[in-house]
Scaffold this motif. Sequence first.
Motif, PDB file in Angstrom:
ATOM      1  N   ALA A 265      47.383  54.087  35.288  1.00  0.00           N
ATOM      2  CA  ALA A 265      47.355  53.347  36.737  1.00  0.00           C
ATOM      3  C   ALA A 265      46.176  53.596  37.652  1.00  0.00           C
ATOM      4  O   ALA A 265      45.893  52.797  38.172  1.00  0.00           O
ATOM      5  N   GLY A 266      45.495  54.703  37.454  1.00  0.00           N
ATOM      6  CA  GLY A 266      44.381  54.779  38.220  1.00  0.00           C
ATOM      7  C   GLY A 266      43.335  53.757  37.727  1.00  0.00           C
ATOM      8  O   GLY A 266      42.554  53.285  38.678  1.00  0.00           O
ATOM      9  N   SER A 267      43.045  53.642  36.761  1.00  0.00           N
ATOM     10  CA  SER A 267      42.025  52.689  35.994  1.00  0.00           C
ATOM     11  C   SER A 267      42.331  51.258  36.559  1.00  0.00           C
ATOM     12  O   SER A 267      41.511  50.449  36.725  1.00  0.00           O
ATOM     13  N   THR A 268      43.845  50.829  36.529  1.00  0.00           N
ATOM     14  CA  THR A 268      44.321  49.781  37.042  1.00  0.00           C
ATOM     15  C   THR A 268      43.954  49.351  38.283  1.00  0.00           C
ATOM     16  O   THR A 268      43.540  48.378  38.744  1.00  0.00           O
ATOM     17  N   GLY A 269      44.138  50.547  39.278  1.00  0.00           N
ATOM     18  CA  GLY A 269      43.693  50.441  40.717  1.00  0.00           C
ATOM     19  C   GLY A 269      42.567  50.201  41.010  1.00  0.00           C
ATOM     20  O   GLY A 269      42.083  49.643  41.950  1.00  0.00           O
ATOM     21  N   VAL A 270      41.749  50.781  40.253  1.00  0.00           N
ATOM     22  CA  VAL A 270      40.013  50.509  40.295  1.00  0.00           C
ATOM     23  C   VAL A 270      39.709  49.236  40.088  1.00  0.00           C
ATOM     24  O   VAL A 270      38.999  48.313  40.821  1.00  0.00           O
ATOM     25  N   VAL A 271      40.253  48.500  39.026  1.00  0.00           N
ATOM     26  CA  VAL A 271      39.874  47.372  38.970  1.00  0.00           C
ATOM     27  C   VAL A 271      40.429  46.385  39.723  1.00  0.00           C
ATOM     28  O   VAL A 271      39.793  45.383  39.966  1.00  0.00           O
ATOM     29  N   ILE A 272      41.838  46.666  40.120  1.00  0.00           N
ATOM     30  CA  ILE A 272      42.341  45.741  41.118  1.00  0.00           C
ATOM     31  C   ILE A 272      41.595  45.795  42.550  1.00  0.00           C
ATOM     32  O   ILE A 272      41.130  44.781  43.075  1.00  0.00           O
ATOM     33  N   TYR A 273      40.941  46.955  42.988  1.00  0.00           N
ATOM     34  CA  TYR A 273      40.304  46.823  43.888  1.00  0.00           C
ATOM     35  C   TYR A 273      39.046  46.220  43.929  1.00  0.00           C
ATOM     36  O   TYR A 273      38.648  45.476  44.723  1.00  0.00           O
ATOM     37  N   PHE A 274      38.411  46.321  42.694  1.00  0.00           N
ATOM     38  CA  PHE A 274      37.042  45.680  42.541  1.00  0.00           C
ATOM     39  C   PHE A 274      37.130  43.966  42.455  1.00  0.00           C
ATOM     40  O   PHE A 274      36.377  43.461  43.085  1.00  0.00           O
ATOM     41  N   ILE A 275      38.269  43.692  41.954  1.00  0.00           N
ATOM     42  CA  ILE A 275      38.762  42.319  42.085  1.00  0.00           C
ATOM     43  C   ILE A 275      38.922  41.610  43.484  1.00  0.00           C
ATOM     44  O   ILE A 275      38.404  40.816  44.010  1.00  0.00           O
ATOM     45  N   ALA A 276      39.642  42.504  44.291  1.00  0.00           N
ATOM     46  CA  ALA A 276      39.931  42.096  45.402  1.00  0.00           C
ATOM     47  C   ALA A 276      38.422  42.044  46.264  1.00  0.00           C
ATOM     48  O   ALA A 276      38.232  41.159  47.269  1.00  0.00           O
ATOM     49  N   VAL A 277      37.577  43.025  46.108  1.00  0.00           N
ATOM     50  CA  VAL A 277      36.498  43.263  46.759  1.00  0.00           C
ATOM     51  C   VAL A 277      35.428  41.677  46.242  1.00  0.00           C
ATOM     52  O   VAL A 277      34.914  41.232  47.307  1.00  0.00           O
ATOM     53  N   TRP A 278      35.691  41.514  45.083  1.00  0.00           N
ATOM     54  CA  TRP A 278      34.760  40.442  44.664  1.00  0.00           C
ATOM     55  C   TRP A 278      35.285  39.179  45.283  1.00  0.00           C
ATOM     56  O   TRP A 278      34.631  38.276  45.933  1.00  0.00           O
ATOM     57  N   PHE A 279      36.792  39.057  45.404  1.00  0.00           N
ATOM     58  CA  PHE A 279      37.259  37.823  46.042  1.00  0.00           C
ATOM     59  C   PHE A 279      36.839  37.916  47.566  1.00  0.00           C
ATOM     60  O   PHE A 279      36.582  36.713  48.528  1.00  0.00           O
ATOM     61  N   ARG A 280      36.659  38.933  48.205  1.00  0.00           N
ATOM     62  CA  ARG A 280      36.276  39.099  49.736  1.00  0.00           C
ATOM     63  C   ARG A 280      34.739  38.831  49.848  1.00  0.00           C
ATOM     64  O   ARG A 280      34.526  38.037  50.837  1.00  0.00           O
ATOM     65  N   VAL A 281      34.034  39.720  49.346  1.00  0.00           N
ATOM     66  CA  VAL A 281      32.647  39.480  49.723  1.00  0.00           C
ATOM     67  C   VAL A 281      31.757  39.318  48.677  1.00  0.00           C
ATOM     68  O   VAL A 281      30.551  39.071  48.802  1.00  0.00           O
ATOM     69  N   GLY A 282      32.125  39.186  47.394  1.00  0.00           N
ATOM     70  CA  GLY A 282      31.365  38.729  45.908  1.00  0.00           C
ATOM     71  C   GLY A 282      31.309  37.538  45.582  1.00  0.00           C
ATOM     72  O   GLY A 282      30.100  37.175  44.648  1.00  0.00           O
ATOM     73  N   ARG A 283      31.935  36.719  45.988  1.00  0.00           N
ATOM     74  CA  ARG A 283      31.935  35.078  45.571  1.00  0.00           C
ATOM     75  C   ARG A 283      30.842  34.464  46.247  1.00  0.00           C
ATOM     76  O   ARG A 283      30.672  34.636  47.604  1.00  0.00           O
ATOM     77  N   ASP A 284      30.179  33.648  45.583  1.00  0.00           N
ATOM     78  CA  ASP A 284      29.061  32.873  46.121  1.00  0.00           C
ATOM     79  C   ASP A 284      29.644  31.592  46.777  1.00  0.00           C
ATOM     80  O   ASP A 284      30.669  31.218  46.430  1.00  0.00           O
ATOM     81  N   PRO A 285      29.032  31.055  47.949  1.00  0.00           N
ATOM     82  CA  PRO A 285      29.332  29.761  48.377  1.00  0.00           C
ATOM     83  C   PRO A 285      29.403  28.750  47.259  1.00  0.00           C
ATOM     84  O   PRO A 285      28.859  28.758  46.254  1.00  0.00           O
ATOM     85  N   LYS A 286      30.325  27.654  47.550  1.00  0.00           N
ATOM     86  CA  LYS A 286      30.086  26.671  46.493  1.00  0.00           C
ATOM     87  C   LYS A 286      28.834  26.007  46.408  1.00  0.00           C
ATOM     88  O   LYS A 286      28.140  25.449  47.224  1.00  0.00           O
ATOM     89  N   GLN A 287      28.378  25.928  45.276  1.00  0.00           N
ATOM     90  CA  GLN A 287      27.088  25.358  44.616  1.00  0.00           C
ATOM     91  C   GLN A 287      27.171  23.876  44.654  1.00  0.00           C
ATOM     92  O   GLN A 287      27.917  23.113  44.166  1.00  0.00           O
TER      93      GLN A 287
END
Length: 575
Positions: free
Chosen positions: A247-269
């Motif tokens: 559960a802890g590892s899954t939570g960490v992965v979910i956090y990183f995915i959420a962060v990537w969707f929020r701030v990690g994605r590049d503008p459309k090329q």
Amino acid sequence: MKHTLSQFLLGLTFALLVGLTPSVEAREVIRSFAAEVVVQSNGVLDVTETITVLAEGKQIRHGIYRDFPRYFLDENDNRSKVSFKVLSVQRNGNKEPWKTETIKGGTRIVIGDADVIVPNGEQVYQINYTTDRQITFAEDYEQLVWNVTGDGWAFPILTASSHVILPAGVKPLDVNFYTGVRGSTAQNALATMTAQGVEFTTTQTLNTSEGLTIDVQLPKGTVAAPSSMQKVRWWWRDNLAALIAYAGSTGVVIYFIAVWFRVGRDPKQGVIVPRWDLPEGISPALANYIDMQGFPSEGRVALTASFIDLAVKGYVLLDNLSKSVTIRRTDKSIDEPLPRGQAALITAVGGPGSTLTINKANQKRVQRMVNGFKTAIRQENAGRYFKLNLLYSMAGAVMSLVVAAAWFKSAGVIADGLVLLLMTGAFTVALALFIQHQLTQWQYRERALARIFFLLLLLAVCVLLLLLVPAAIYFLRQSLGFAAALQGVLIVWGLLLVNMLFFNLNTANTPAGLQVKEHIAGLRQYLNLVEKDRMNLGGAPEMSPSHYETLLPYAIVLGVERRWSQSFESWFKRA
């Protein structure tokens, strides 16, 4: 009769703290080992052990320690955990210092003070503790199998005994006992019924690594069967480490995915088309910095391109290129504002006529120049073209550390297992960093043979990583067990690799950075085209020494200098 707990309790061990000075003159022994085992109606055992030892200052110096196993296999062969709570510890009737520490498969009570030497002679230690889940429930009876002394003693036990006190009015249905090494069926003991239960006493000395195990069958209902709530608490106790791991590892992965969707994605090329014009205000080094979102290869490529660009502009001369390069400052005055990175290089070389030779003798000076060069570019452009989002990545790293620490504590990982986990994890990270570094160098491998070699090397490293997983689990299970080994690999390997992956993924281009990257990508396409295709582009400039020199520094940082130079050589031969 199935003796599940018998196999478990045979692992109950005692041992003495090891002293520093061996001796053959005096014999340290355990004169008597007496255990009073009170079976409570709720199934909890209240145990008081009285251990009388003869100390001679040889191996018994500061005290003794008591190892108590915490795990057993239930009827479904699942790893289950018993409770263990120390109530009091005494020596010769007085309170004695003690502490607990985690060991393989259990808990150790370390009795004594490291700064106090136990006097020679007879010493009486008394340990009182409680434990649960030691009673097994059959269809027609209940059973207590208890390893009284353990079988890990380094000294003989002259006499061992155990008085099992049952709830009022309860008489045992059957009793049995075993003496000797683990698995022995010898019965060098006596069992005597008492008003409170049954007492067992050995009839001969227990030698090194020998112990006494008792087996008492109780009438059905002697001990209350565990309630549904108790079973739930036991389930949580048995599976807490697994829940934390998965559960802890899954939570960490979910956090990183959420962060990537929020701030990690590049503008459309947008669409990339070949371009031969230079991005405005972008030096070759900055183009490399933006394109790679940092400086690969410690900035060597950017540094080389910057000096070539300065040479093209006439501010420096590059001598002795076949050996150690010498950079010579020309007399040409600098009338235009230079990019901060190039300005730092000019300052490092010195005024007109000054030289800087890049060799081992000048290693410190060269390193200062490189550091100043990279720092100047980073400071001038921090956050302008891409954002590292370090706070988000650091928060994920902290979450990972919390999960790992909670798992280490709940799983009872001993020092050896922890070291082995960290060693395998460090090796995995080293391989992952090697792969990442090689991938960043892909664009600089223009030759087909170099790319084939790289792909084969990458394949070999990936196969090695795949083989390491079962190998690590195999070795770790020796000290952790299979389930804990699997969880450990997930916690250490998995979370480390996830953090590395999202540290890179969370580095996002800004709109300005994406615009420059699209321009750079178009320039790379242009430089990489064969000459006839380049000439077919409408409005493209003709090849010339000036055009070649202007774009050469950019070809270097974009990894296509070989193709660009070949085009120039072909043109030069015809011209």
